[in-house]
Design an enzyme around this catalytic site. Structure first.
Site, PDB file in Angstrom:
ATOM      1  N   LYS A 167      22.252  21.529 -36.758  1.00 43.58           N
ATOM      2  CA  LYS A 167      22.318  20.597 -35.634  1.00 43.58           C
ATOM      3  C   LYS A 167      23.229  19.454 -36.082  1.00 43.58           C
ATOM      4  O   LYS A 167      22.881  18.646 -36.911  1.00 43.58           O
ATOM      5  CB  LYS A 167      20.916  20.070 -35.303  1.00 43.58           C
ATOM      6  CG  LYS A 167      20.861  18.798 -34.440  1.00 43.58           C
ATOM      7  CD  LYS A 167      21.503  18.973 -33.094  1.00 43.58           C
ATOM      8  CE  LYS A 167      21.308  17.691 -32.258  1.00 43.58           C
ATOM      9  NZ  LYS A 167      22.055  16.531 -32.793  1.00 43.58           N
ATOM     10  N   GLY A 224      17.837  11.510 -43.117  1.00 47.88           N
ATOM     11  CA  GLY A 224      18.002  10.474 -42.101  1.00 47.88           C
ATOM     12  C   GLY A 224      16.880   9.460 -42.138  1.00 47.88           C
ATOM     13  O   GLY A 224      16.295   9.191 -43.188  1.00 47.88           O
ATOM     14  N   SER A 225      16.549   8.926 -40.987  1.00 43.34           N
ATOM     15  CA  SER A 225      15.568   7.848 -40.884  1.00 43.34           C
ATOM     16  C   SER A 225      14.147   8.364 -41.018  1.00 43.34           C
ATOM     17  O   SER A 225      13.871   9.562 -40.830  1.00 43.34           O
ATOM     18  CB  SER A 225      15.717   7.143 -39.534  1.00 43.34           C
ATOM     19  OG  SER A 225      15.306   8.009 -38.483  1.00 43.34           O
ATOM     20  N   GLY A 229      12.736  11.868 -39.347  1.00 39.14           N
ATOM     21  CA  GLY A 229      12.130  12.859 -40.217  1.00 39.14           C
ATOM     22  C   GLY A 229      10.670  13.101 -39.913  1.00 39.14           C
ATOM     23  O   GLY A 229      10.195  14.240 -39.895  1.00 39.14           O
ATOM     24  N   GLU A 248      14.351  14.043 -46.203  1.00 38.09           N
ATOM     25  CA  GLU A 248      14.624  12.881 -47.049  1.00 38.09           C
ATOM     26  C   GLU A 248      14.832  11.704 -46.108  1.00 38.09           C
ATOM     27  O   GLU A 248      15.704  11.737 -45.245  1.00 38.09           O
ATOM     28  CB  GLU A 248      15.861  13.127 -47.907  1.00 38.09           C
ATOM     29  CG  GLU A 248      16.161  11.985 -48.863  1.00 38.09           C
ATOM     30  CD  GLU A 248      17.579  11.482 -48.716  1.00 38.09           C
ATOM     31  OE1 GLU A 248      17.739  10.330 -48.281  1.00 38.09           O
ATOM     32  OE2 GLU A 248      18.504  12.226 -49.042  1.00 38.09           O
ATOM     33  N   CYS A 285      21.413   6.275 -48.854  1.00 40.80           N
ATOM     34  CA  CYS A 285      19.959   6.385 -48.942  1.00 40.80           C
ATOM     35  C   CYS A 285      19.418   5.771 -50.220  1.00 40.80           C
ATOM     36  O   CYS A 285      18.229   5.465 -50.307  1.00 40.80           O
ATOM     37  CB  CYS A 285      19.534   7.838 -48.838  1.00 40.80           C
ATOM     38  SG  CYS A 285      20.458   8.954 -49.898  1.00 40.80           S
ATOM     39  N   GLU A 375      12.547  -1.034 -45.055  1.00 41.91           N
ATOM     40  CA  GLU A 375      13.956  -0.716 -45.286  1.00 41.91           C
ATOM     41  C   GLU A 375      14.837  -1.395 -44.244  1.00 41.91           C
ATOM     42  O   GLU A 375      14.516  -1.422 -43.058  1.00 41.91           O
ATOM     43  CB  GLU A 375      14.184   0.789 -45.231  1.00 41.91           C
ATOM     44  CG  GLU A 375      15.636   1.180 -45.502  1.00 41.91           C
ATOM     45  CD  GLU A 375      15.904   2.648 -45.297  1.00 41.91           C
ATOM     46  OE1 GLU A 375      16.857   3.166 -45.923  1.00 41.91           O
ATOM     47  OE2 GLU A 375      15.174   3.297 -44.511  1.00 41.91           O
TER      48      GLU A 375
END
Length: 512
Positions: A167, A224-225, A229, A248, A285, A375
């Site tokens: 995707k 990603g975020s 996730g 992750e 990240c 974050e």
């Protein structure tokens, strides 16, 4: 009915090329074909898989100028960074080809029959790892190459023998399309089914949700975020037949700096930290988000130095408008909890830019202000001043799972470093000494993961050769006739791989 969406140049905000979005019917067709390709058996041939991976690397390098040009227009990342990322992507593919060649990744184990074993006779048991089936991979916004269409998730899944449906991330659809074209060419060159690899593009969530819902999908790879996730993880867990999601997600990557380290090399640490925080928009990240520094004169001088370096830096291009808006809101919340060291972090023009900045608070404040430890995905860092070892350790214990934790110390800090190593090791997948977490080596020993909420699967890594383990599962064959044994478990050991036979590692063929 299909719809379209546009790429956007984040450095200017200017719309680019238009792309057709996939539909749920497209998702079903791609997954059905991938499942058929998996069952056909051609992907079980390690030589073809290695040829695919090496061919993909060769093709990506050959198309490098086109890939870098398109990626630059869609991400705002500099050419040097993109060329380095392209080489890393090609290198990952070749490294996994070498893993396939070696063959030991299947962890072949042979325990031969022993009719005299006590208390009962022992059967012949042969065990190895086998591919799990079609894998859905979600491209990452911040790595248009190394963590996207042909990135580490795709490379490791293909190496394992699993078809991949990607995707694509809507922030770089043109980049995804060019890379997918080269991967498809490598699939054909290797004589593998066309459905070994597929790319689906869209700007919404429907395609991703439909992909996770498809019964034939066996696992999901995501970078990603946390919100993204966790949503995929929950959706996969709610299926009639749940599947693993190797996500992750967010991380503040805490760093601890001791007073002795500041006394010895304060300027060097500030210089390295500023680069680690601000480079590429702070959109890595592993960007350090929280740094513990000693209270007092040395800590104040360090904070002033770092703050000045960051506010003097050029506004950084963020990858898309959504990230710019999210960071603006997050920094506004941080401004209610901490104070800027020098200038405040604010959005800037043209395009989706943001001014780097450092904020500060007391380490003890995290007791009552847990929002300090959230974050901030961008060129923002929070300095937390600690007055004692006890205050430092107490604050560290309040940090959730992370990808990394780092320590800058001197030899006289040995006792404290030992305590910090334990504390950080309990919360992070990688502990760094006298360095910075940005920059992740693609090696056998690398672990790019960590306890939740940094990832959904802390036992696994998304970087390095052992990432292949995510897309394999063990099968044991007991008293199997020779003709049904895969080559890895046959007595003759036709592939010449390392195996554990009756407890001993060997590459020899077996004799009765």
């Amino acid at each position: 009915m299909s719809s379209t969406f546009q790429a956007v140049d984040p450095s200017t905000g200017t719309p680019g090329a238009t792309f057709e979005a996939a539909t749920p019917a497209d998702v079903h067709a791609a997954v059905t074909a991938a499942d058929e390709a998996f069952r056909a058996g051609a992907l079980r041939d390690p030589q073809r898989r290695a040829a695919l991976l090496r061919g993909a690397a060769e093709r990506l390098r050959a198309a490098g100028d086109e890939i870098v040009a398109v990626a630059g227009s869609e991400t705002g990342l500099p050419e040097g960074r993109l060329r380095g990322e392209l080489e890393r992507t090609a290198g990952q593919l070749e490294a996994f080809a070498a893993v396939v060649d070696a063959g030991d990744y299947v962890e072949a184990i042979i325990d031969r029959a022993d009719p005299d074993a006590k208390p009962i006779p022992r059967p012949d048991v042969r065990r190895m790892l086998v591919p799990i089936g079609p894998v859905a991979v979600f491209g990452a916004s911040n790595f248009p190459l190394a963590f996207s269409t042909a990135g580490g998730d795709t490379a490791s899944a293909l190496a394992a023998g699993c078809p991949v449906i990607v995707k694509g991330h809507p922030s770089h659809p043109g980049t995804s399309a060019v890379v997918a074209r080269e991967l498809a060419g490598a699939v054909a060159d290797a004589g593998l089914p066309e459905a070994t690899f597929a790319l689906l593009q869209s700007s919404g969530v429907e395609v991703g949700e439909a992909l996770v819902d498809e019964p034939a999908i066996a696992a999901v790879g995501f970078t990603g975020s946390f919100a993204g996730g966790k949503a995929l993880y929950d959706r996969a867990a709610a299926r009639e037949r749940p599947i693993p999601v190797f996500a992750e997600m967010g991380s503040v990557n805490p760093i601890v700096v001791t007073e002795a380290a500041l006394s010895e090399r304060s300027e060097a640490i500030a210089e390295g930290l500023a680069a680690s925080v601000a480079s590429f928009g702070g959109q890595l990240c592993t960007k350090p988000g929280v740094v513990f520094i000693p209270a007092g004169e040395a800590g104040e001088a360090f904070a002033a130095d770092l703050g000045a370096r960051l506010t003097a830096a050029e506004p950084q291009v963020l990858l898309n408008e959504r990230l710019r808006d999210a960071l603006t809101a997050s920094v506004a919340e941080l401004g209610e909890l901490a104070e800027p060291v020098d200038g405040a972090g604010t959005p800037a023009e043209p395009g989706f830019r943001f001014r780097p900045a450092a904020y500060r608070a007391a380490a003890d404040d995290v007791r009552d202000r847990p929002g300090l430890l959230e974050e901030r995905f961008g060129p923002i860092v929070l300095l937390l001043s600690y007055r004692s070892r006890e205050e430092l350790l107490d604050a560290l214990l309040r940090i959730d799972g992370q990808l990394t934790g780092s320590v800058h110390a001197q030899p006289e800090d040995a006792e404290l470093v030992a305590l910090l190593t334990v504390a950080l090791g309990e919360r992070a997948g990688r502990v760094i000494f006298d360095g910075f977490p940005t920059g992740v080596a693609v090696t056998y020993g690398m672990h790019h993961g960590g306890p939740f909420p940094a990832t959904t699967a802390p036992a696994h890594t998304s970087v390095g050769m052992t990432a292949i383990r995510r897309f394999l599962r063990p099968v044991a064959l007991q008293d199997a006739p020779e003709h049904v044994l895969p080559p890895e478990l046959q007595d003759a050991n036709p592939l010449g791989i390392w195996r554990r036979v009756d407890g001993e590692l060997t590459r020899d063929a077996l004799t009765q």
